[in-house]
Motif scaffolding. Structure first.
Motif, PDB file in Angstrom:
ATOM      1  N   LEU A   1       1.849  14.894  -0.058  1.00 14.20           N
ATOM      2  CA  LEU A   1       2.225  13.855  -1.000  1.00 14.20           C
ATOM      3  C   LEU A   1       3.510  14.270  -1.695  1.00 14.20           C
ATOM      4  O   LEU A   1       3.673  15.434  -2.037  1.00 14.20           O
ATOM      5  CB  LEU A   1       1.111  13.658  -2.031  1.00 14.20           C
ATOM      6  CG  LEU A   1      -0.290  13.440  -1.437  1.00 14.20           C
ATOM      7  CD1 LEU A   1      -1.285  13.078  -2.540  1.00 14.20           C
ATOM      8  CD2 LEU A   1      -0.271  12.361  -0.362  1.00 14.20           C
ATOM      9  N   SER A   2       4.400  13.300  -1.893  1.00 12.17           N
ATOM     10  CA  SER A   2       5.715  13.633  -2.450  1.00 12.17           C
ATOM     11  C   SER A   2       5.915  13.212  -3.892  1.00 12.17           C
ATOM     12  O   SER A   2       6.968  13.430  -4.452  1.00 12.17           O
ATOM     13  CB  SER A   2       6.829  13.017  -1.602  1.00 12.17           C
ATOM     14  OG  SER A   2       7.246  13.914  -0.591  1.00 12.17           O
ATOM     15  N   LEU A   3       4.927  12.590  -4.510  1.00 18.55           N
ATOM     16  CA  LEU A   3       5.105  12.202  -5.908  1.00 18.55           C
ATOM     17  C   LEU A   3       5.334  13.441  -6.744  1.00 18.55           C
ATOM     18  O   LEU A   3       4.729  14.492  -6.497  1.00 18.55           O
ATOM     19  CB  LEU A   3       3.877  11.452  -6.433  1.00 18.55           C
ATOM     20  CG  LEU A   3       3.871   9.949  -6.156  1.00 18.55           C
ATOM     21  CD1 LEU A   3       3.584   9.680  -4.713  1.00 18.55           C
ATOM     22  CD2 LEU A   3       2.866   9.256  -7.049  1.00 18.55           C
ATOM     23  N   LYS A   4       6.177  13.319  -7.730  1.00 21.21           N
ATOM     24  CA  LYS A   4       6.512  14.473  -8.554  1.00 21.21           C
ATOM     25  C   LYS A   4       5.416  14.757  -9.588  1.00 21.21           C
ATOM     26  O   LYS A   4       4.987  15.887  -9.745  1.00 21.21           O
ATOM     27  CB  LYS A   4       7.843  14.249  -9.255  1.00 21.21           C
ATOM     28  CG  LYS A   4       8.264  15.420 -10.092  1.00 21.21           C
ATOM     29  CD  LYS A   4       9.770  15.656 -10.050  1.00 21.21           C
ATOM     30  CE  LYS A   4      10.059  17.080 -10.467  1.00 21.21           C
ATOM     31  NZ  LYS A   4      11.453  17.434 -10.518  1.00 21.21           N
ATOM     32  N   ARG A   5       4.983  13.731 -10.287  1.00 16.14           N
ATOM     33  CA  ARG A   5       3.972  13.902 -11.331  1.00 16.14           C
ATOM     34  C   ARG A   5       2.604  14.222 -10.731  1.00 16.14           C
ATOM     35  O   ARG A   5       2.192  13.645  -9.734  1.00 16.14           O
ATOM     36  CB  ARG A   5       3.872  12.642 -12.193  1.00 16.14           C
ATOM     37  CG  ARG A   5       5.118  12.359 -13.010  1.00 16.14           C
ATOM     38  CD  ARG A   5       4.924  11.074 -13.799  1.00 16.14           C
ATOM     39  NE  ARG A   5       3.700  11.104 -14.603  1.00 16.14           N
ATOM     40  CZ  ARG A   5       3.624  11.615 -15.845  1.00 16.14           C
ATOM     41  NH1 ARG A   5       4.686  12.123 -16.399  1.00 16.14           N
ATOM     42  NH2 ARG A   5       2.486  11.594 -16.504  1.00 16.14           N
ATOM     43  N   PHE A   6       1.890  15.124 -11.393  1.00 15.92           N
ATOM     44  CA  PHE A   6       0.575  15.532 -10.913  1.00 15.92           C
ATOM     45  C   PHE A   6      -0.416  14.364 -10.918  1.00 15.92           C
ATOM     46  O   PHE A   6      -1.151  14.151  -9.958  1.00 15.92           O
ATOM     47  CB  PHE A   6       0.035  16.673 -11.776  1.00 15.92           C
ATOM     48  CG  PHE A   6      -1.376  17.048 -11.443  1.00 15.92           C
ATOM     49  CD1 PHE A   6      -1.647  17.809 -10.305  1.00 15.92           C
ATOM     50  CD2 PHE A   6      -2.425  16.627 -12.245  1.00 15.92           C
ATOM     51  CE1 PHE A   6      -2.958  18.149  -9.987  1.00 15.92           C
ATOM     52  CE2 PHE A   6      -3.738  16.965 -11.931  1.00 15.92           C
ATOM     53  CZ  PHE A   6      -3.994  17.730 -10.799  1.00 15.92           C
ATOM     54  N   ASP A   7      -0.416  13.588 -11.991  1.00 17.81           N
ATOM     55  CA  ASP A   7      -1.387  12.487 -12.070  1.00 17.81           C
ATOM     56  C   ASP A   7      -1.114  11.430 -11.003  1.00 17.81           C
ATOM     57  O   ASP A   7      -2.037  10.811 -10.478  1.00 17.81           O
ATOM     58  CB  ASP A   7      -1.412  11.879 -13.471  1.00 17.81           C
ATOM     59  CG  ASP A   7      -0.029  11.482 -13.960  1.00 17.81           C
ATOM     60  OD1 ASP A   7       0.946  11.685 -13.218  1.00 17.81           O
ATOM     61  OD2 ASP A   7       0.060  10.952 -15.074  1.00 17.81           O
ATOM     62  N   GLY A   8       0.140  11.253 -10.671  1.00 17.79           N
ATOM     63  CA  GLY A   8       0.478  10.307  -9.612  1.00 17.79           C
ATOM     64  C   GLY A   8      -0.089  10.771  -8.280  1.00 17.79           C
ATOM     65  O   GLY A   8      -0.647   9.984  -7.511  1.00 17.79           O
ATOM     66  N   ARG A   9       0.034  12.053  -8.026  1.00 17.53           N
ATOM     67  CA  ARG A   9      -0.514  12.595  -6.768  1.00 17.53           C
ATOM     68  C   ARG A   9      -2.027  12.450  -6.741  1.00 17.53           C
ATOM     69  O   ARG A   9      -2.612  12.175  -5.690  1.00 17.53           O
ATOM     70  CB  ARG A   9      -0.129  14.075  -6.616  1.00 17.53           C
ATOM     71  CG  ARG A   9       1.344  14.302  -6.349  1.00 17.53           C
ATOM     72  CD  ARG A   9       1.586  15.698  -5.767  1.00 17.53           C
ATOM     73  NE  ARG A   9       1.050  16.772  -6.585  1.00 17.53           N
ATOM     74  CZ  ARG A   9       1.666  17.311  -7.628  1.00 17.53           C
ATOM     75  NH1 ARG A   9       2.851  16.850  -7.991  1.00 17.53           N
ATOM     76  NH2 ARG A   9       1.118  18.291  -8.311  1.00 17.53           N
TER      77      ARG A   9
ATOM     78  N   PRO B   1       0.825  -1.220   0.000  1.00 18.45           N
ATOM     79  CA  PRO B   1       0.000   0.000   0.000  1.00 18.45           C
ATOM     80  C   PRO B   1       0.852   1.259   0.000  1.00 18.45           C
ATOM     81  O   PRO B   1       0.872   2.016   0.974  1.00 18.45           O
ATOM     82  CB  PRO B   1      -0.814  -0.135   1.289  1.00 18.45           C
ATOM     83  CG  PRO B   1       0.042  -0.961   2.206  1.00 18.45           C
ATOM     84  CD  PRO B   1       0.825  -1.891   1.314  1.00 18.45           C
ATOM     85  N   TRP B   2       1.523   1.505  -1.090  1.00 22.32           N
ATOM     86  CA  TRP B   2       2.464   2.625  -1.241  1.00 22.32           C
ATOM     87  C   TRP B   2       1.808   3.969  -0.978  1.00 22.32           C
ATOM     88  O   TRP B   2       2.470   4.930  -0.607  1.00 22.32           O
ATOM     89  CB  TRP B   2       3.058   2.607  -2.648  1.00 22.32           C
ATOM     90  CG  TRP B   2       2.017   2.685  -3.723  1.00 22.32           C
ATOM     91  CD1 TRP B   2       1.407   1.623  -4.329  1.00 22.32           C
ATOM     92  CD2 TRP B   2       1.436   3.861  -4.274  1.00 22.32           C
ATOM     93  NE1 TRP B   2       0.485   2.084  -5.238  1.00 22.32           N
ATOM     94  CE2 TRP B   2       0.482   3.463  -5.226  1.00 22.32           C
ATOM     95  CE3 TRP B   2       1.628   5.237  -4.077  1.00 22.32           C
ATOM     96  CZ2 TRP B   2      -0.288   4.360  -5.957  1.00 22.32           C
ATOM     97  CZ3 TRP B   2       0.867   6.138  -4.803  1.00 22.32           C
ATOM     98  CH2 TRP B   2      -0.076   5.703  -5.738  1.00 22.32           C
ATOM     99  N   GLN B   3       0.490   4.057  -1.201  1.00 28.28           N
ATOM    100  CA  GLN B   3      -0.179   5.358  -1.057  1.00 28.28           C
ATOM    101  C   GLN B   3      -0.175   5.841   0.381  1.00 28.28           C
ATOM    102  O   GLN B   3      -0.404   7.006   0.643  1.00 28.28           O
ATOM    103  CB  GLN B   3      -1.620   5.266  -1.570  1.00 28.28           C
ATOM    104  CG  GLN B   3      -2.585   4.498  -0.675  1.00 28.28           C
ATOM    105  CD  GLN B   3      -2.612   3.005  -0.979  1.00 28.28           C
ATOM    106  OE1 GLN B   3      -1.670   2.469  -1.564  1.00 28.28           O
ATOM    107  NE2 GLN B   3      -3.686   2.334  -0.591  1.00 28.28           N
TER     108      GLN B   3
END
Length: 107
Positions: free
Chosen positions: A68-76, A57-59
């Motif tokens: 949230l630290s994801l770089k890409r917007f869609d990932g966030r 459960p990486w989220q």
DNA sequence: AAGGTGACCAAGG
DNA sequence: TCCTTGGCCACCT
């Protein structure tokens, strides 16, 4: 050999698997619990290397500022939906209240 | 193979 | 509260 097979990564995944739904942990916290204190960045790498459809459960892993630290917007976006589905609430500034939703492994 | 990068973090201004 | 800085170190050119 896939990167995700790295022994250290496996220890990280084991910790992340213990985070219950509706709660979040920080990268640094996961690193500490995995026996890799001070290696928060490696937790980010480990999750980045995760194959699609894994049971990890990486989220539920976010940064120490409650964001949230994801770089890409869609990932966030994906991460946010997954967390909201579990009952995690986002406050002003896209921030999660760690006092309220932070995981305390005392269970 | 040396240097850049990054799903981090704590401390300061 | 927001931004910068320095430390960190595995991963990727």
């Amino acid at each position: 050999m896939p990167l995700s097979a790295n022994p250290n990564y496996q220890r990280i995944y084991q910790v992340v698997r213990r985070i219950p739904p509706g709660r979040v942990a920080t990268y640094g916290q996961v690193a500490r619990l995995a026996g890799l204190p001070g290696h928060a960045r490696q937790v980010g790498y480990a999750l980045h290397a995760l194959p699609e459809g894994s049971d990890v459960p990486w989220q539920r892993v976010i940064n120490a500022q409650g964001q949230l630290s994801l770089k890409r917007f869609d990932g966030r976006e994906i991460q946010r939906i997954l967390l909201e589905d579990e009952g995690v609430e986002f406050g002003p500034g896209e921030k999660i209240d760690l006092q309220a939703f932070g995981w305390r492994p005392i269970d």
